[in-house]
Design a protein around this motif. Sequence first.
Motif, PDB file in Angstrom:
ATOM      1  N   GLN A  64      -0.199  12.016   8.047  1.00 54.69           N
ATOM      2  CA  GLN A  64      -0.399  10.698   8.854  1.00 54.69           C
ATOM      3  C   GLN A  64       0.312  10.682   9.905  1.00 54.69           C
ATOM      4  OE1 GLN A  64      -3.010   8.004   6.363  1.00 54.69           O
ATOM      5  NE2 GLN A  64      -1.156   8.052   5.220  1.00 54.69           N
ATOM      6  N   GLN A 107       6.073   6.938   0.860  1.00 55.37           N
ATOM      7  CA  GLN A 107       6.381   5.773   1.637  1.00 55.37           C
ATOM      8  C   GLN A 107       5.262   4.492   1.174  1.00 55.37           C
ATOM      9  OE1 GLN A 107       8.746   6.907   5.279  1.00 55.37           O
ATOM     10  NE2 GLN A 107       6.783   8.163   5.585  1.00 55.37           N
ATOM     11  N   SER A 108       5.550   3.482   1.641  1.00 58.20           N
ATOM     12  CA  SER A 108       4.541   2.151   1.208  1.00 58.20           C
ATOM     13  C   SER A 108       4.819   1.435   2.535  1.00 58.20           C
ATOM     14  CB  SER A 108       4.938   1.508  -0.017  1.00 58.20           C
ATOM     15  OG  SER A 108       6.146   0.850   0.050  1.00 58.20           O
ATOM     16  N   VAL A 109       3.661   0.557   2.645  1.00 57.87           N
ATOM     17  CA  VAL A 109       3.566  -0.392   3.825  1.00 57.87           C
ATOM     18  C   VAL A 109       3.237  -1.735   2.816  1.00 57.87           C
ATOM     19  CG1 VAL A 109       2.019  -1.142   5.636  1.00 57.87           C
ATOM     20  CG2 VAL A 109       2.746   1.331   5.374  1.00 57.87           C
ATOM     21  N   VAL A 142       1.498   4.851   0.975  1.00 63.91           N
ATOM     22  CA  VAL A 142       0.471   5.517   1.840  1.00 63.91           C
ATOM     23  C   VAL A 142       0.879   7.121   1.908  1.00 63.91           C
ATOM     24  CG1 VAL A 142       0.321   3.827   3.782  1.00 63.91           C
ATOM     25  CG2 VAL A 142       2.576   5.049   3.678  1.00 63.91           C
ATOM     26  N   GLY A 143       1.537   7.422   0.755  1.00 68.61           N
ATOM     27  CA  GLY A 143       1.909   9.022   0.589  1.00 68.61           C
ATOM     28  C   GLY A 143       3.506   9.296   0.926  1.00 68.61           C
ATOM     29  N   ASP A 144       3.706  10.492   0.352  1.00 66.48           N
ATOM     30  CA  ASP A 144       5.214  10.986   0.651  1.00 66.48           C
ATOM     31  C   ASP A 144       6.105   9.907   0.237  1.00 66.48           C
ATOM     32  OD1 ASP A 144       4.623  13.491   1.331  1.00 66.48           O
ATOM     33  OD2 ASP A 144       5.565  13.210   3.531  1.00 66.48           O
ATOM     34  N   VAL A 165       0.692  -1.301   0.039  1.00 67.65           N
ATOM     35  CA  VAL A 165       0.123   0.140   0.014  1.00 67.65           C
ATOM     36  C   VAL A 165       0.768   1.270   0.187  1.00 67.65           C
ATOM     37  CG1 VAL A 165      -1.702   1.304   1.112  1.00 67.65           C
ATOM     38  CG2 VAL A 165      -1.694  -1.255   1.349  1.00 67.65           C
ATOM     39  N   ASN A 216       8.789  -2.829   7.062  1.00 65.90           N
ATOM     40  CA  ASN A 216       8.098  -1.602   6.957  1.00 65.90           C
ATOM     41  C   ASN A 216       8.885  -0.645   7.907  1.00 65.90           C
ATOM     42  OD1 ASN A 216       5.585  -2.169   5.500  1.00 65.90           O
ATOM     43  ND2 ASN A 216       5.320  -3.402   7.069  1.00 65.90           N
ATOM     44  N   ASP A 224       1.893  13.662   5.088  1.00 69.87           N
ATOM     45  CA  ASP A 224       0.839  13.742   4.308  1.00 69.87           C
ATOM     46  C   ASP A 224      -0.120  13.756   5.431  1.00 69.87           C
ATOM     47  OD1 ASP A 224       1.114  13.620   1.700  1.00 69.87           O
ATOM     48  OD2 ASP A 224       0.450  11.850   1.114  1.00 69.87           O
TER      49      ASP A 224
END
Lengths: 68, 68, 68, 68, 68, 68
Positions: D33, C33-35, C29-31, C27, D7, D31
Amino acid sequence: MALSARNNLHGTVQSVETDGLMAEVVVEVGDGQSVTAIITSGSVERLGIEAGDEVDAVVKATEVMIEK
Amino acid sequence: MALSARNNLHGTVQSVETDGLMAEVVVEVGDGQSVTAIITSGSVERLGIEAGDEVDAVVKATEVMIEK
Amino acid sequence: MALSARNNLHGTVQSVETDGLMAEVVVEVGDGQSVTAIITSGSVERLGIEAGDEVDAVVKATEVMIEK
Amino acid sequence: MALSARNNLHGTVQSVETDGLMAEVVVEVGDGQSVTAIITSGSVERLGIEAGDEVDAVVKATEVMIEK
Amino acid sequence: MALSARNNLHGTVQSVETDGLMAEVVVEVGDGQSVTAIITSGSVERLGIEAGDEVDAVVKATEVMIEK
Amino acid sequence: MALSARNNLHGTVQSVETDGLMAEVVVEVGDGQSVTAIITSGSVERLGIEAGDEVDAVVKATEVMIEK
């Protein structure tokens, strides 16, 4: 919305004990069995969890062990 | 010996599916509720887990979430 | 219903790879970055998770570590 | 050295609250978060974690759920 | 950088078995004791984990149970 | 009865610190290595865990990471 976690045990909150950052919530899930959850006190407040509430105890399948 | 994990849900194994390293075990814990565990196939073999077995589904309290 | 888990990172599914019992979901998740989540293939099917979906990556606070 | 955990969300510590054995660390990850971690107060001290620090929030992929 | 996880058991990789998305890594940690880790095959590749490697088995303190 | 968790590190309790709901137990597992567990104070009481006790530190394989 639905969550990928496979385990949702429906039950009734028996007790909530908050202690600083953490809280212990005991849920009666039927057949005389209960589930104890350690969650943050912040979540207890945000969800307004109290004895008598109908809730689900949610657990990811990878967190479950089997004893035989 | 006794384990510190707070949650031991007694039930009957409904199904065991092994797939390479991992296995999925579904345990009926009463009141029509079931618990799904992802464990290693190595543990399924070592404990000899089969449908119909009486087992406990064991979960550490810090792994349980509450949905309300 | 609301879940006690403190972390809900909103994002877009980049990829889903299923392999027997388990699946890997990435996923964004913005900026930038992913998860990455490892969940059961059963949950991928049940929720119908596909690349492009808007989802939340959900993590209990007790599962997060800090590196400094 | 590198860690197998998939992660690593980079961000800035917003707040640290210690309370006996446990501590709550909130990390802004971009973002708008944020990620909340419950770690031991011993680790907060050992790493010297303070508001304003640049850190990574680290989570093993098997601990992540998807909500859709 | 240092990680908040409290447990770093130093040892030598005895075996690595990859199977699709997941891999099982066994680490001999001394005194005839070993630790088994289930991690993603992606991490095994990224870190280049092989039998004979000196590694640490890392576990967050909230994931450890005590049996007595 | 036997538990599916793959990791049972035998050792001696070095210290137990209880603090409200939670407790920190440090177990010396040989070769100068130790394991720290965060469990509930309720479990420390129920099992009567004290410094000097011979115990096992138990960890599910999916909770272990590798650092190389």
